[in-house]
Design a protein around this motif. Sequence first.
Motif, short mmCIF file in Angstrom:
data_model
loop_
_atom_site.label_atom_id
_atom_site.label_comp_id
_atom_site.label_asym_id
_atom_site.label_seq_id
_atom_site.Cartn_x
_atom_site.Cartn_y
_atom_site.Cartn_z
N ASP A 70 0.90 -1.33 -0.11
CA ASP A 70 0.16 0.03 -0.01
C ASP A 70 1.04 1.33 -0.12
N LEU A 71 1.12 1.78 -1.08
CA LEU A 71 2.01 2.88 -1.41
C LEU A 71 1.76 4.13 -1.30
N GLY A 72 0.18 4.20 -0.88
CA GLY A 72 -0.41 5.37 -0.87
C GLY A 72 -1.11 5.99 -2.21
N LYS A 73 -1.20 7.03 -2.51
CA LYS A 73 -1.86 7.71 -3.44
C LYS A 73 -1.04 8.58 -4.32
N SER A 74 -0.83 8.42 -5.51
CA SER A 74 -0.42 9.41 -6.36
C SER A 74 -1.08 10.70 -6.50
N PHE A 75 -0.67 11.73 -6.32
CA PHE A 75 -1.64 12.90 -6.19
C PHE A 75 -1.97 13.67 -7.67
N TYR A 76 -0.72 13.30 -8.45
CA TYR A 76 -1.21 13.85 -9.60
C TYR A 76 -2.03 13.02 -10.74
N LYS A 77 -1.95 11.89 -10.58
CA LYS A 77 -2.82 10.79 -11.42
C LYS A 77 -4.07 10.73 -10.45
N ASN A 78 -3.94 11.02 -9.11
CA ASN A 78 -5.02 10.58 -8.49
C ASN A 78 -5.74 9.25 -8.07
N LYS A 79 -4.73 8.40 -8.20
CA LYS A 79 -4.85 6.78 -8.12
C LYS A 79 -4.03 6.36 -7.17
N PRO A 80 -4.32 5.09 -6.92
CA PRO A 80 -3.35 4.40 -5.84
C PRO A 80 -2.14 4.04 -6.56
N ILE A 81 -0.83 4.25 -6.05
CA ILE A 81 0.43 3.85 -6.73
C ILE A 81 0.48 2.45 -7.20
N VAL A 82 0.05 1.58 -6.51
CA VAL A 82 0.42 0.32 -6.77
C VAL A 82 -0.37 -0.11 -8.13
N ASP A 83 -1.55 0.49 -8.23
CA ASP A 83 -2.46 0.29 -9.41
C ASP A 83 -1.77 0.83 -10.68
N LEU A 84 -1.18 1.97 -10.45
CA LEU A 84 -0.36 2.60 -11.58
C LEU A 84 0.67 1.76 -11.97
N ILE A 85 1.38 1.10 -10.97
CA ILE A 85 2.54 0.50 -11.29
C ILE A 85 2.22 -0.95 -11.80
#
Lengths: 265, 309
Positions: free
Chosen positions: B76-91
């Motif tokens: 659970d790496l938190g949320k990316s605030f520029y993409k406004n999505k969870p970082i894990v999902d983005l990765i």
Amino acid sequence: MIRIILPIFILLLWIGGVIAGYLMQLDPDSIDLAAILAPPNSAALFGRDDIGRSILDRIIAGAETSLIVSVSVTAVSVVVGTCIGSVIGYIGGIADMILVRVIDIFLAFPGILLAIALAAVMGPGIENIVIALSLVGWVGFARLSRAQVLSIKEREHVQAAVALGTRPHNILIWHILPLIAAPLIVEATFGIASIIIAEAGLSYLGLGVQPPQASWGSMIRDGSQYLLVAPHMVIFPGLVLMSVVLAVNLLGDRFRDMLDVKDSH
Amino acid sequence: MLRYIGIRFSGALFSIVGVACLVFLLIHLIPGDPVEIMLGESAKAADKIALTQKLGLDKSMSEQFVAYVKGVVTLDLGKSFYKNKPIVDLILERYPATIILALVSLVIALLIALPLGAIAATRKNTLADHGAMTFSLLGVSIPNFWMGQIMIIIFALGLGWFPVSGYSGFSSIVLPAITLGTALSAILARMVRSTLLEVLNEDYIRTARAKGLSESKVIYVHALRNALLPIITLVGLQLGTLLAGAVITEKVFSWPGIGLLAVEAIQKRDYPLVQACVLVISITYVGVNVFTDIVYAVIDPRIRRGSRD
């Protein structure tokens, strides 16, 4: 013969370009809005960029950036890396175990990824580039000098010096360092080549020098938006970059053959 | 064998922990206030306080570290605030593209490097050898990002064979994969040559020749197979270079992988996302190296018996 004359010629051009940058009245930052994206012509031999600056003048100015960065990073890396690696390699024990672990951690970052990350958090600027690349660069020299010291400290002449009561720092400086100099010189030469590419790469990503200061990498970055209308913006800085790196690599090959260092690349 | 695997795994685990610690420290290397840099000087005070709390920068260093470790372990790496999505999902979204690019590049690199190195080694000091080594030297001297641009100028803009950038079907991977693959093949060809040259001096090669085998059979069946062992290790190590090189190459071709994500995150000053990308790429690298070492040990029993570190 060509393998030694050509690289020396290119390197002289590179260093000459840096000196010429001071002597000649260059205009790397002067904007000519009437000649935006102009292709190569008699007034601007390599053409002009997106705000009408002379590509040739900027390439010469960029020579300074790459020379300063590559030489200072390599110097810092060689000195720091060799000191740490050889002293700790000579002492051995717990310090050596810790050093090996630290080296492992640094080498767990592939290529220049750590430098990219460091440059990203420290912000652009030539000093930050030098810091970021040096923080990554010393590791290779520490590893090399440690390995060399480990093998050489078992030799008879070192054992003899120890038996004669020579102080450790004298043994390191006079009995070991001269013997590990050859591989270090070869490594440093290839190091310069990879730092030139690394600096250009960081500048390409926008993490390098601050505009309007010129760097070959940032010139290629600027040109990448005008590939169709002004390919010369990308082609010329890249050709120069490639030639210099090629020259340094050729020289490194020569050194390796001359100094009879085992192939590590 | 199990002992060897255990030693390699514990070593890798240590490296990963060290990498995670360094990555944690990254955000604290930012000169000045990270929140101010991320939001810009004109940000409202309330936003700044909110982000500071979100990043946990108001807590003590040790508390931050505990929270970070917990985040990494629980994915659970938190949320990316520029993409406004969870970082894990983005990765997870971007990871496959990077792996595909790396694998295709690797195949291209091997397809070029193996024959080239073999030709250079068997015709040592001939024109073919010098040609192959010149190619190799050129390959390591041309920066990826420039080669990529030149490929775009020639094959995408000039000839129109492939898309300029982005991801739109199979043809998109050709240019980035060739860019990465040729760079890698330059290094590999050199290594294949020197490894083969060593192997060609072995007794069993003389035996193979003495019993009248054809030269191509000697090279490709007897020599290359033995030379492949060290080459596997080298390829494993180089796969990491490929992953890092992918950061810049993905940027050149806007290839939607993790490298491009990292570059985007850097540009948007989304430091937690930068940290996550660096962490994932490095862990992949360590993982690939451990895997290579184990494969190597499975193939070559000398390794697992000889190794004590």
